[in-house]
Design an enzyme around this catalytic site. Sequence first.
Site, mmCIF file in Angstrom:
data_model
loop_
_atom_site.group_PDB
_atom_site.id
_atom_site.type_symbol
_atom_site.label_atom_id
_atom_site.label_comp_id
_atom_site.label_asym_id
_atom_site.label_seq_id
_atom_site.Cartn_x
_atom_site.Cartn_y
_atom_site.Cartn_z
ATOM 1 N N ASP A 162 0.920 -1.206 -0.024
ATOM 2 C CA ASP A 162 -0.036 -0.017 0.031
ATOM 3 C C ASP A 162 0.954 1.115 -0.092
ATOM 4 O OD1 ASP A 162 0.842 -0.537 2.782
ATOM 5 O OD2 ASP A 162 -0.727 0.904 3.217
ATOM 6 N N HIS A 480 1.680 -8.779 -3.543
ATOM 7 C CA HIS A 480 0.769 -7.605 -3.188
ATOM 8 C C HIS A 480 1.509 -6.519 -3.099
ATOM 9 C CE1 HIS A 480 -3.319 -6.540 -1.849
ATOM 10 N NE2 HIS A 480 -2.620 -5.527 -1.128
ATOM 11 N N ASP A 526 1.177 -17.840 -4.094
ATOM 12 C CA ASP A 526 1.773 -16.716 -4.828
ATOM 13 C C ASP A 526 0.471 -16.049 -5.590
ATOM 14 O OD1 ASP A 526 3.525 -15.010 -5.843
ATOM 15 O OD2 ASP A 526 4.250 -16.262 -7.183
ATOM 16 N N GLU A 535 2.463 -10.224 0.695
ATOM 17 C CA GLU A 535 2.368 -8.570 0.597
ATOM 18 C C GLU A 535 4.119 -8.399 0.904
ATOM 19 O OE1 GLU A 535 -0.035 -5.941 2.775
ATOM 20 O OE2 GLU A 535 0.994 -4.160 2.022
HETATM 21 O O1 9MR Z 1 -3.412 -3.357 0.219
HETATM 22 C C1 9MR Z 1 -3.678 -3.433 1.736
HETATM 23 C C2 9MR Z 1 -2.800 -4.167 2.228
HETATM 24 O O2 9MR Z 1 -1.711 -3.164 2.204
HETATM 25 C C3 9MR Z 1 -3.096 -4.236 3.719
HETATM 26 O O3 9MR Z 1 -2.097 -4.946 4.280
HETATM 27 C C4 9MR Z 1 -4.338 -4.949 3.861
HETATM 28 C C5 9MR Z 1 -4.897 -4.986 5.360
HETATM 29 O O4 9MR Z 1 -4.993 -3.730 5.767
HETATM 30 O O5 9MR Z 1 -5.474 -4.183 3.054
HETATM 31 C C6 9MR Z 1 -5.146 -4.323 1.603
HETATM 32 O O6 9MR Z 1 -6.164 -3.497 1.182
HETATM 33 C C7 9MR Z 1 -7.379 -4.307 1.136
HETATM 34 C C8 9MR Z 1 -8.293 -3.327 1.904
HETATM 35 O O7 9MR Z 1 -8.009 -3.392 3.104
HETATM 36 C C9 9MR Z 1 -9.686 -3.862 1.557
HETATM 37 N N1 9MR Z 1 -9.978 -3.810 -0.024
HETATM 38 C C10 9MR Z 1 -9.001 -4.590 -0.609
HETATM 39 C C11 9MR Z 1 -7.676 -4.074 -0.387
HETATM 40 C C12 9MR Z 1 -6.619 -5.011 -1.237
HETATM 41 O O8 9MR Z 1 -6.938 -5.246 -2.249
HETATM 42 O O1 9MR Z 2 2.775 -6.478 9.250
HETATM 43 C C1 9MR Z 2 1.425 -6.337 9.740
HETATM 44 C C2 9MR Z 2 1.278 -7.488 10.301
HETATM 45 O O2 9MR Z 2 1.852 -7.832 11.380
HETATM 46 C C3 9MR Z 2 -0.314 -7.306 10.946
HETATM 47 O O3 9MR Z 2 -0.676 -8.507 11.323
HETATM 48 C C4 9MR Z 2 -1.307 -6.748 9.859
HETATM 49 C C5 9MR Z 2 -2.343 -6.663 10.293
HETATM 50 O O4 9MR Z 2 -2.663 -5.518 11.330
HETATM 51 O O5 9MR Z 2 -0.716 -5.586 9.262
HETATM 52 C C6 9MR Z 2 0.690 -5.520 8.754
HETATM 53 O O6 9MR Z 2 0.991 -4.379 8.307
HETATM 54 C C7 9MR Z 2 0.557 -4.024 7.198
HETATM 55 C C8 9MR Z 2 -0.109 -2.496 7.423
HETATM 56 O O7 9MR Z 2 -0.951 -2.525 8.535
HETATM 57 C C9 9MR Z 2 -0.281 -1.812 6.198
HETATM 58 N N1 9MR Z 2 0.737 -1.917 5.024
HETATM 59 C C10 9MR Z 2 1.016 -3.198 4.832
HETATM 60 C C11 9MR Z 2 1.414 -3.863 6.029
HETATM 61 C C12 9MR Z 2 1.933 -5.316 5.692
HETATM 62 O O8 9MR Z 2 0.889 -6.376 5.349
#
Ligand code: 9MR
Ligand code: 9MR
Length: 555
Positions: A162, A480, A526, A535
């Site tokens: 993100d 991701h 994957d 991610e």
């Molecule tokens: O892309 C987002 C990722 O970086 C985060 O770890 C994740 C959890 O917060 O959320 C992803 O975004 C999703 C969003 O929360 C809900 N709609 C779909 C998104 C991913 O395609």
């Molecule tokens: O790395 C984080 C993981 O330990 C947590 O369980 C998760 C849900 O809170 O969030 C991860 O962090 C995400 C962050 O919230 C948004 N950017 C992407 C991070 C990696 O998925």
Amino acid sequence: MGNLFFAGKDGLSADIPRICADQAGYLPKSCKTAVLTFPAELFSIIDENGEKHFEGAVTHFGHDECSGDDVYIADFTSFERSGSYRITAGGVTSPLFRVGHGVYGKLFRDTAKAYYYLRCGCDLEEKYAGAYTHAECHTSEAEILGEGGKVDVSGGWHDAGDYGRYVTAGACACAQLLYSYKMFPEAFEKLDLNIPESGSGVPDILSECRYELEWMLKMQRQDGSVYHKVTTMRHAPFIMPEDDREQLYVFPISSMATADFCALCALAAGIYQKYDKAFSERLKKAAELSYQWLEKHHEFIGFNNPEGCDTGVYGESSDVDNRYWAAAEMFALTGEKRYSAEFVRLYHEGFDRDDYVRTALGYSIIGGLGSLAYILCDREGRENAIANALKDQFAGEAYWLRDKAVKSGYGAAMEDWDYYWGSNMVLMQHAMKFILAGMFTGNSEFYDLAEDQLHVLLGRNALGISYVTGIGENRCRFPHYRPSEADGIEESIPGLVIGGPNRNLNDPHASQLIPQGTPPMKCFVDNKDCYSLNEVTIYWNSPVVCVLAFLAGRE
Ligand code: 9MR
Ligand code: 9MR
Ligand code: ZN
């Protein structure tokens, strides 16, 4: 979309016979093993023309808990000849790997260069980014939630797949890179990352970290407290960063962000002294201001998303470890007694029975960096008894981790419950702990164990998959990571460390694609939609950079 490497309805079963090897390779003098998921008597090492160079006996390891497999070991430690090879046994062939000096050179450069690709607020030029160029992104002023007004907080690295920028996550990643440099400076002296600052006389890794630091300095309020994050209100769809034009918001301050900021700036002030006095002085002033704020505000100020916001939370339930780290770095920077007094107080009273906090390397629990700061500083007034006790604690933990590794058929210092969101970070932080324990005890067995964890990351694992983009024939290809999808380029940016297997299957696609009861080490696909599996983040890359910096000196 995406390859399915795991057990599933699609017939691409995880239980196909595999020979799992580190797809980057092995150093000539190091222990070298591959894992077979099927019985065999003999294995051979062949080169790219099929010519045989070595033959050895396969040994039976037995049941491996985390994968559920009965596994066999091919040990070719005595084989030292440089080249590119495959292992064959029972009609099965491994992916290609190398033996030789410098087998991790590209990996080291790629994982360190990844930060350049994650830069926000500037365009990535072809000269440095090759095909992965993009225009300037996220430069509009951010609205300050709850305070009103707008502020320029452009710059820094995108956190992950993100486009958010989060202070605690950034502080953790940047500090781990700075510690890598501090502990293994020679590894970085000649590391040319081909970034705009290359050739300036400052090691490229420090220029890259400065890019993050300059952003972070903008996240500090005048009173010394620090905003927790800057993001849009909701995650962008899979578009390029420059196309993400939603309003940016700066979210309220937290005491974790303030303490981590303070610690990072103090650490950096010491490191940049040699290269840029004015910058070092700015960092020191910023750290002092945050520390003063922390002294006036003993209360814990956590963080939660306001209603309507779905970007990362990075919430924590305590800030004692963050404050412990801040006090340690302030003492290391200035030698002032009041900081060491606070550090010692928190050392004794801060963690109650939660000893593990003192060796935890982040992102959320980060006391280990405070301990490291205290161990490595040679200031007068440092209590040697405490420094030694902390070294012992790192060593004790490494012995405990060694026992896990010995029980694993893949040599992974991991148990079932270690396979949660971002398990590759857990794995590689364990490698970091082995390295620290090796440094503190002089026991080189720990260094071998650190190398072993890297082998697991790079393919000697239950799915035989390399969890770093760009490395290995059987590698992750669909991270991701928004630009990977949006840029239209088939191959992903190299050097991104993937989150890894996650038994909790925390996203809808993962829980749909992976059957309940799948063994933890196989809970991976994957597939770009599975953000709780594949991610990428800045603090998953940094432990890998650290381990590779260490190995650069071992070759
Ligand atoms: O892309 C987002 C990722 O970086 C985060 O770890 C994740 C959890 O917060 O959320 C992803 O975004 C999703 C969003 O929360 C809900 N709609 C779909 C998104 C991913 O395609
Ligand atoms: O790395 C984080 C993981 O330990 C947590 O369980 C998760 C849900 O809170 O969030 C991860 O962090 C995400 C962050 O919230 C948004 N950017 C992407 C991070 C990696 O998925
Ligand atoms: Zn951006």
